[in-house]
Scaffold this motif. Structure first.
Motif, short mmCIF file in Angstrom:
data_model
loop_
_atom_site.label_atom_id
_atom_site.label_comp_id
_atom_site.label_asym_id
_atom_site.label_seq_id
_atom_site.Cartn_x
_atom_site.Cartn_y
_atom_site.Cartn_z
N THR A 8 -107.74 -54.83 -7.18
CA THR A 8 -108.07 -54.79 -8.67
C THR A 8 -108.01 -53.01 -9.00
OG1 THR A 8 -109.29 -56.65 -8.72
CG2 THR A 8 -109.83 -54.79 -10.29
N PHE A 9 -108.64 -52.16 -8.07
CA PHE A 9 -108.80 -50.78 -8.54
C PHE A 9 -107.22 -50.27 -8.27
CE2 PHE A 9 -113.37 -51.19 -7.75
CZ PHE A 9 -113.82 -50.90 -8.94
N VAL A 10 -106.44 -50.87 -7.66
CA VAL A 10 -105.02 -49.94 -7.00
C VAL A 10 -104.20 -50.39 -8.36
CG1 VAL A 10 -102.85 -50.33 -5.98
CG2 VAL A 10 -105.23 -49.92 -4.77
N VAL A 11 -104.41 -51.87 -8.74
CA VAL A 11 -103.48 -52.07 -9.84
C VAL A 11 -103.82 -51.51 -11.21
CG1 VAL A 11 -102.59 -54.14 -11.16
CG2 VAL A 11 -102.58 -53.98 -8.55
N ASN A 12 -105.28 -51.41 -11.45
CA ASN A 12 -105.57 -51.09 -12.92
C ASN A 12 -106.05 -49.95 -13.02
OD1 ASN A 12 -105.74 -53.93 -14.19
ND2 ASN A 12 -107.00 -54.56 -12.67
N SER A 13 -105.84 -49.12 -12.01
CA SER A 13 -106.15 -47.44 -12.37
C SER A 13 -105.44 -46.94 -13.65
CB SER A 13 -105.84 -46.71 -11.10
OG SER A 13 -104.61 -46.85 -10.59
N PRO A 14 -104.21 -47.19 -13.66
CA PRO A 14 -103.47 -46.63 -14.95
C PRO A 14 -104.18 -47.15 -16.14
CG PRO A 14 -101.81 -47.50 -13.45
CD PRO A 14 -102.96 -47.96 -12.96
N LEU A 15 -104.74 -48.27 -16.30
CA LEU A 15 -105.36 -48.49 -17.42
C LEU A 15 -106.81 -47.85 -17.41
CD1 LEU A 15 -104.90 -52.45 -17.40
CD2 LEU A 15 -103.71 -50.99 -18.86
N ALA A 16 -107.19 -47.74 -16.23
CA ALA A 16 -108.60 -46.93 -16.49
C ALA A 16 -108.48 -45.39 -16.87
CB ALA A 16 -109.37 -46.82 -15.28
N ILE A 17 -107.17 -44.90 -16.79
CA ILE A 17 -106.75 -43.50 -17.18
C ILE A 17 -106.46 -43.87 -18.62
CG2 ILE A 17 -105.01 -41.79 -17.24
CD1 ILE A 17 -104.59 -42.73 -14.15
N LEU A 18 -105.91 -44.74 -18.95
CA LEU A 18 -105.69 -45.08 -20.52
C LEU A 18 -107.03 -45.05 -21.19
CD1 LEU A 18 -104.04 -45.60 -23.12
CD2 LEU A 18 -103.80 -47.86 -22.36
N TRP A 19 -107.88 -45.92 -20.90
CA TRP A 19 -109.21 -45.99 -21.41
C TRP A 19 -109.98 -44.57 -21.51
CZ3 TRP A 19 -114.35 -45.40 -19.50
CH2 TRP A 19 -115.18 -45.95 -20.24
N VAL A 20 -109.72 -43.65 -20.32
CA VAL A 20 -110.51 -42.53 -20.64
C VAL A 20 -109.65 -41.74 -21.80
CG1 VAL A 20 -110.64 -40.16 -19.48
CG2 VAL A 20 -111.05 -42.08 -18.41
N PHE A 21 -108.41 -41.89 -22.00
CA PHE A 21 -107.71 -41.11 -23.07
C PHE A 21 -108.34 -41.55 -24.44
CE2 PHE A 21 -104.37 -39.80 -20.08
CZ PHE A 21 -104.46 -38.43 -20.30
N VAL A 22 -108.55 -42.96 -24.43
CA VAL A 22 -108.98 -43.46 -25.64
C VAL A 22 -110.40 -43.08 -25.98
CG1 VAL A 22 -109.53 -45.84 -26.76
CG2 VAL A 22 -107.32 -45.31 -25.66
N MET A 23 -111.20 -43.05 -24.99
CA MET A 23 -112.58 -42.72 -25.11
C MET A 23 -112.59 -41.24 -25.54
SD MET A 23 -115.75 -42.94 -22.34
CE MET A 23 -115.12 -41.78 -21.38
N ILE A 24 -111.94 -40.34 -25.10
CA ILE A 24 -111.78 -38.96 -25.56
C ILE A 24 -111.37 -39.05 -27.07
CG2 ILE A 24 -110.47 -36.79 -25.29
CD1 ILE A 24 -110.65 -37.31 -22.20
N ASP A 25 -110.47 -39.67 -27.31
CA ASP A 25 -109.64 -39.75 -28.68
C ASP A 25 -110.79 -40.34 -29.57
OD1 ASP A 25 -107.84 -39.39 -30.56
OD2 ASP A 25 -107.92 -41.80 -30.73
#
Length: 128
Positions: A8-25
């Protein structure tokens, strides 16, 4: 049924990065279509770098972690459909991108966590 945290963490780490960008935005900027496109563009570039530098070689050396070598059940399909519908409803009700992306990421985590390898040897240690 076992939840596979590693996959789960290997496959979804790019989505977690996207989530951080959306949170910052969401915290720093107002959510406009231009800001959303910038966030998606940055996330796409980060995702491409992640794929070229890490994911491609990782999946070659660990075939059990390759999404093409895994399958999900009916419950995972139901979770995915339910998460997509809830995200669509939240989009029209709240227009809160952070909440929508959080729900989509949670849906992906649940779906991928309960996926199983398609073909394993009798010992369960690899792809045939």
């Amino acid at each position: 049924m076992k939840f596979n945290w590693n996959y789960t963490f290997v496959v979804n780490s790019p989505l977690a990065i996207l989530w951080v960008f959306v949170m910052i935005d969401d915290l720093v900027l107002t959510m406009t279509p231009a800001n959303l496109l910038i966030v998606i563009g940055i996330a796409g570039i980060v995702w491409l770098i992640y794929y070229l530098l890490f994911e491609r070689s990782y999946f070659r050396s660990h075939p059990l972690f390759n999404p093409q070598n895994r399958k999900t059940g009916k419950a995972a399909s139901l979770v995915t459909i339910l998460g997509a519908w809830l995200s669509l409803i939240l989009f029209f009700l709240t227009r809160n991108a952070l909440l929508i992306f959080s729900l989509l990421i949670l849906t992906n985590f649940i779906r991928d966590g309960f996926s199983i390898p398609k073909h394993t040897t009798q010992e369960g240690d690899g792809i045939k």
